[in-house]
Design an enzyme around this catalytic site. Structure first.
Site, PDB file in Angstrom:
ATOM      1  N   HIS A 118       4.743 -14.848 -12.228  1.00 21.87           N
ATOM      2  CA  HIS A 118       5.139 -14.120 -13.173  1.00 21.87           C
ATOM      3  C   HIS A 118       5.560 -12.479 -12.964  1.00 21.87           C
ATOM      4  O   HIS A 118       5.587 -11.722 -13.778  1.00 21.87           O
ATOM      5  CB  HIS A 118       4.357 -13.994 -14.546  1.00 21.87           C
ATOM      6  N   GLU A 162      -2.897  -5.272  11.854  1.00 17.44           N
ATOM      7  CA  GLU A 162      -3.620  -4.423  13.031  1.00 17.44           C
ATOM      8  C   GLU A 162      -3.675  -5.099  14.142  1.00 17.44           C
ATOM      9  O   GLU A 162      -3.807  -4.553  15.275  1.00 17.44           O
ATOM     10  CB  GLU A 162      -4.906  -4.018  12.232  1.00 17.44           C
ATOM     11  N   GLU A 192     -15.343   8.348   7.059  1.00 17.18           N
ATOM     12  CA  GLU A 192     -14.997   7.860   5.737  1.00 17.18           C
ATOM     13  C   GLU A 192     -16.530   7.063   5.446  1.00 17.18           C
ATOM     14  O   GLU A 192     -16.935   7.457   4.251  1.00 17.18           O
ATOM     15  CB  GLU A 192     -14.160   6.720   5.357  1.00 17.18           C
ATOM     16  N   GLY A 236     -13.800  -5.134  14.461  1.00 16.84           N
ATOM     17  CA  GLY A 236     -14.050  -5.090  13.339  1.00 16.84           C
ATOM     18  C   GLY A 236     -13.118  -6.123  12.355  1.00 16.84           C
ATOM     19  O   GLY A 236     -14.005  -6.545  11.465  1.00 16.84           O
ATOM     20  N   ARG A 237     -11.987  -6.322  12.467  1.00 18.49           N
ATOM     21  CA  ARG A 237     -11.190  -7.235  11.503  1.00 18.49           C
ATOM     22  C   ARG A 237     -11.618  -8.737  11.870  1.00 18.49           C
ATOM     23  O   ARG A 237     -11.195  -9.654  11.171  1.00 18.49           O
ATOM     24  CB  ARG A 237      -9.700  -7.075  11.908  1.00 18.49           C
ATOM     25  N   LYS A 260     -19.707   0.468  13.466  1.00 13.69           N
ATOM     26  CA  LYS A 260     -19.967   0.273  14.972  1.00 13.69           C
ATOM     27  C   LYS A 260     -20.481   1.447  15.625  1.00 13.69           C
ATOM     28  O   LYS A 260     -21.556   1.500  16.380  1.00 13.69           O
ATOM     29  CB  LYS A 260     -18.982  -0.302  15.550  1.00 13.69           C
TER      30      LYS A 260
END
Length: 537
Positions: free
Chosen positions: A385, A354, A216, A267-268, A210
């Protein structure tokens, strides 16, 4: 009407605290009669929600309805959809803006709730449709006139987890000759692994940020640009951007195309915006992406019902609050009995933790009640399992939400011992729900199951673009409605900032060229670098 009410001061909260002293027991032989299982069920947007295995009775349900009414949860939800400023902390500096992720999906009516935001969403969809048409018609090709077969999405957090989870879930719907890959981790091995398995000459790279400044993402973008250049390719002909209008990445000289995201979509919550839309529509096709939006929109409409037994996301939210605040359970396991939903718990982990991992109310005061739980999960039956031992017999009670589908996606199955694989999958899911709830006493304490471990079942006919969109939005609304009830801001993420700041301080010491003032000799960052054998000074 005051929509921001302190959770601890509500009358319904006091009633629920009393009811939680003697919650409904699921372990009695008569606790789960057919009539209870049949009546503790609601349906919306293609999903059936079964919650007879929750520790609730009619009195608790009635009081949860009172809590929803007192906290004005549906009113807050409608206000959010209409563009009210929900992302704010009163009296303190905050982002102070709407939360309009629903506007991306409110495109199927002539009267959208937030007309300007929906108009902007339609504009971006039209640009995306034209871009995809130009790809299909060969108007946009690589330098050899070949079509693009792969899209690599470069992003992190909400620019990765949601779109990746949706793509993973809907891979059977990919167009012939199209695929998507994702690079998120700044670990260079992540990018190297992805790039080693694709034909760069037929790849489009979709960089999603954005602000256009996410460290990163910019680092991985440069790594990919270097790989394209090394392969003799012009990055400007292979790279597109999804970014804020006017950001450093909104640059036609650097990118083949640029699509916009907006400040009012966090964002999420952005997977159904261009953040997810560009890659998903490239891989799945534009019509399948529209089906995803239709499913999301159906869940958006379901969230407006006043009756909690008819409002699926609100019911999920309130049952979660009952478990978290009144029964005292700290975690939540999301257990999809569908391998396609492999990455969906990871997306929900970010979306929930978040959003609701907050300790300050929207009034800027410390809360005196528990907020968001720890969310985790893996697909079944693999989990059976692995960690189900703790779910059944551990000292920590973990509420669970099972997700399943009556039919498989590929429809490739086999009958073994008189049942198909899909039948075995669903039988296991139902059995786990009953076993957690009812338990089983035994003379041998090591073989005794205490039960009373609450859970619910969410089941649809098949995992399709429509049902995936609905499932995504149901959980988005569950999370935000819980935030409304706790009177916290579910739309900011200040908690990630401190780590970023300290990382930059450490990077300043590791950088080849020092651009910032060096840290004091006694700084803990320096001591930690030395202890980790990463720097000598």
């Amino acid at each position: 009407m005051d929509l921001f009410k302190d959770f601890g001061k509500m009358k319904a909260v006091q009633k629920l605290e009393q009811l939680a002293q003697t919650p409904y027991s699921l372990t009695d032989p008569t606790s789960l009669p057919p009539e209870r299982i049949a009546s503790y069920r609601t349906s919306a947007c293609g999903f059936d929600f079964l919650y007879s295995t929750q520790r609730v009775d009619k009195k608790v349900m009635q009081t949860l309805q009172e809590l929803a009414d007192e906290a004005c949860l549906v009113e807050q939800f409608k206000a959010m959809k209409s563009g009210a400023i929900m992302n704010k902390i009163i009296g303190h500096e905050s982002e102070d803006r709407p939360a309009l992720h629903t506007a991306c999906r409110d495109i199927f009516t002539q009267t959208p709730c937030a007309s300007q935001a929906t108009a902007e969403a339609k504009t971006q969809l039209a640009r995306l449709q034209k871009f995809l048409t130009d790809l299909d018609k060969g108007i946009i090709t690589n330098h050899q006139g070949q079509s693009f077969t792969t899209m690599v999405q470069v992003g992190i957090g909400g620019s990765d987890l949601g779109p990746r989870a949706l793509y993973q879930a809907l891979k059977p719907y990919c167009q012939h000759g199209r695929q998507a890959c994702f690079i998120a981790n700044v670990d260079p091995d992540d990018a190297a692994d992805v790039l080693s398995g694709i034909d760069l000459s037929r790849t489009l790279v979709n960089v999603v940020s954005k602000s256009g400044t996410t460290l990163e993402t910019l680092t991985n973008e440069q790594l990919v640009r270097s790989a394209l250049t090394a392969a003799g390719l012009n990055p400007a002909r292979h790279m597109i951007a999804v970014t804020g209008q006017g950001s450093p990445m909104d640059d036609p000289d650097q990118y083949l195309a640029a699509f916009h995201m907006y400040d009012y979509i966090g964002g999420r919550y952005s997977a159904t915006s261009m953040v997810g839309g560009v890659t998903l529509a490239f891989a799945l096709g534009y019509e399948n992406f529209l089906e995803l939006l239709r499913g999301g929109n159906a869940a958006d409409l379901a969230g407006e019902q006043e009756d909690i037994t008819q409002n699926l996301p609100l019911l999920m939210a309130l049952l979660g609050i009952w478990n978290r605040n009144f029964l005292g359970y700290n975690t939540l396991a999301i257990l999809p009995y569908s391998q396609a939903l492999l990455r969906f718990p990871a997306h929900l982990q970010q979306c929930d933790m978040e959003s609701n991992g907050k300790q300050v109310s929207r009034s800027g005061k410390p809360v005196s009640w528990k907020t968001g739980p720890i969310v985790w999960g893996e697909p079944g039956t693999n989990g059976q399992h692995a960690f189900y031992q703790l779910l059944h017999q551990g000292t920590e009670i973990v509420p669970a939400e099972f997700i399943g589908f009556r039919s498989s996606q590929y429809q490739q199955d086999i009958v073994v011992n008189n049942s198909t694989s899909q039948q075995k999958l669903l039988a296991n899911m139902l059995a786990q729900s009953l076993a957690l709830a009812a338990g089983r006493p035994a003379a041998n304490p090591n073989k005794s199951f205490s039960g009373n471990r609450p859970n619910s079942l969410l089941i649809a006919d098949q995992l399709t673009p429509y049902s995936m969109g609905a499932l995504l939005a149901l959980y988005e609304h569950k999370i935000t409605m819980q935030g409304f009830c706790w009177n916290i801001n579910s739309f900011d993420q200040e908690g990630v900032q401190l780590g970023k700041m300290l990382a930059n301080r450490i990077l300043s010491e590791l950088a080849e060229k020092k651009e910032n003032t060096q840290l004091p000799a006694d700084a803990p960052e320096l001591a930690l670098l030395k202890a980790a054998n990463l720097k000598n000074r």
